[in-house]
Scaffold this motif. Sequence first.
Motif, mmCIF file in Angstrom:
data_model
loop_
_atom_site.group_PDB
_atom_site.id
_atom_site.type_symbol
_atom_site.label_atom_id
_atom_site.label_comp_id
_atom_site.label_asym_id
_atom_site.label_seq_id
_atom_site.Cartn_x
_atom_site.Cartn_y
_atom_site.Cartn_z
ATOM 1 N N PRO A 43 0.840 -1.209 0.000
ATOM 2 C CA PRO A 43 0.000 0.000 0.000
ATOM 3 C C PRO A 43 0.870 1.253 0.000
ATOM 4 O O PRO A 43 1.926 1.285 0.641
ATOM 5 C CB PRO A 43 -0.792 -0.122 1.319
ATOM 6 C CG PRO A 43 -0.777 -1.580 1.639
ATOM 7 C CD PRO A 43 0.540 -2.100 1.134
ATOM 8 N N PRO A 44 0.458 2.289 -0.734
ATOM 9 C CA PRO A 44 1.294 3.489 -0.881
ATOM 10 C C PRO A 44 1.240 4.440 0.303
ATOM 11 O O PRO A 44 1.681 5.583 0.195
ATOM 12 C CB PRO A 44 0.706 4.154 -2.133
ATOM 13 C CG PRO A 44 -0.724 3.729 -2.127
ATOM 14 C CD PRO A 44 -0.733 2.330 -1.585
ATOM 15 N N GLY A 45 0.705 4.018 1.425
ATOM 16 C CA GLY A 45 0.712 4.846 2.622
ATOM 17 C C GLY A 45 -0.553 5.665 2.799
ATOM 18 O O GLY A 45 -1.446 5.669 1.950
ATOM 19 N N ASN A 46 -0.609 6.368 3.936
ATOM 20 C CA ASN A 46 -1.784 7.195 4.230
ATOM 21 C C ASN A 46 -1.369 8.497 4.929
ATOM 22 O O ASN A 46 -1.995 8.930 5.881
ATOM 23 C CB ASN A 46 -2.785 6.416 5.095
ATOM 24 C CG ASN A 46 -2.227 6.054 6.459
ATOM 25 O OD1 ASN A 46 -1.018 6.118 6.681
ATOM 26 N ND2 ASN A 46 -3.100 5.682 7.377
ATOM 27 N N ASP A 47 -0.314 9.109 4.430
ATOM 28 C CA ASP A 47 0.187 10.341 5.045
ATOM 29 C C ASP A 47 -0.667 11.559 4.722
ATOM 30 O O ASP A 47 -0.633 12.557 5.447
ATOM 31 C CB ASP A 47 1.624 10.606 4.596
ATOM 32 C CG ASP A 47 2.619 9.689 5.281
ATOM 33 O OD1 ASP A 47 2.208 8.971 6.211
ATOM 34 O OD2 ASP A 47 3.798 9.681 4.878
ATOM 35 N N TYR A 48 -1.425 11.500 3.637
ATOM 36 C CA TYR A 48 -2.223 12.640 3.199
ATOM 37 C C TYR A 48 -3.711 12.328 3.351
ATOM 38 O O TYR A 48 -4.127 11.161 3.320
ATOM 39 C CB TYR A 48 -1.913 12.984 1.743
ATOM 40 C CG TYR A 48 -0.489 13.432 1.530
ATOM 41 C CD1 TYR A 48 -0.146 14.771 1.575
ATOM 42 C CD2 TYR A 48 0.524 12.493 1.294
ATOM 43 C CE1 TYR A 48 1.162 15.183 1.385
ATOM 44 C CE2 TYR A 48 1.838 12.887 1.104
ATOM 45 C CZ TYR A 48 2.150 14.238 1.156
ATOM 46 O OH TYR A 48 3.457 14.634 0.976
#
Length: 323
Positions: free
Chosen positions: A156-161
């Motif tokens: 998964p490409p992350g959830n920083d935004y």
Amino acid sequence: MSQIMCVTDMPWMGTGEVPAMPLERDEKSRIEFPIVDPIFDIDGVPVYYTNSRWCAFVYEADEKDLKKVLPEPLKLEDDVVEFWYVLHHHTRLGPYYEFGITISASYEGYKGGYYPYMYLTSDAGVEAGRVLGFPKKMAFIRVLEHGGKWDDGIEPPGNDYFSFLIARRGYVMHTATGKYSGNKITDLARLPMFYGKKDWGRFNYRILSSSDLSETIHQLTFLPSEYEGIHRFQLQMDTIRTAQADDINWFSQGTPYDNFAAMVPVKKLIGLVSFTFNLIIPAAQVLWTKKVTRSTPEDFAHCLKAKPYKYGMAHRFPKPIGV
């Protein structure tokens, strides 16, 4: 010559991959797909939520604004507002998005968060909520967490935004974007008064009118924080993300149909806290009741009087509480 085609077979029904028809299922699961559309009946209480994602903006508001949206007989307890979005993955009503505002209030020893505004993307959820006193409407809602690392197609490409949006009847009522900068609730300078409190439940307000409008019942309902000895709201601590006011791009506006952005505007934005949780919603208890009766022609003339807009049609709403 016209042609009419009416397909009566349900797609994939024989594969076992979709729910059975309502009368063929357990009666407690029929609320999600009612037996006869569009009539709903809430027969699946308690309602259970698993791994929902809660994203709550926290801000300070003017007390005079908050008092305007509190109904009789609630009293305001704090000026910090919880302005939240939720992505419900697994519920007995099916998956849906939700938006709402929570204000700290009290009534004769009872304390809790009160919801003056709530919007959903599920018609069954709207009806189920109104039975319990939640002031729910339908709206378009988007909840998105994304980014922070390269998308390699595997991890998964992350959830920083984050990105949030609620719109209704052609108007954007609120949208916000930004980036998370922390992972502890204590990162925020202030929190709603009911956060983490076992003695704080939730208030709701229900209005029931007879079909001939001769009688209307107003009820203040309450959901305690605990159900069968456990807290109804189970927060997963390792899923917490936070953002400060400087991390957030914010837009909100009142519309001809929905006025929360105008009624409880931001005085000072504090930040955002997001987390995953499980929830149980049982039947509510009634704390306070007020009966309104109508008998004179003037009363009924006021109830039934409506004026359409010159270039369209719209509901004639009652005046906001306190105005």
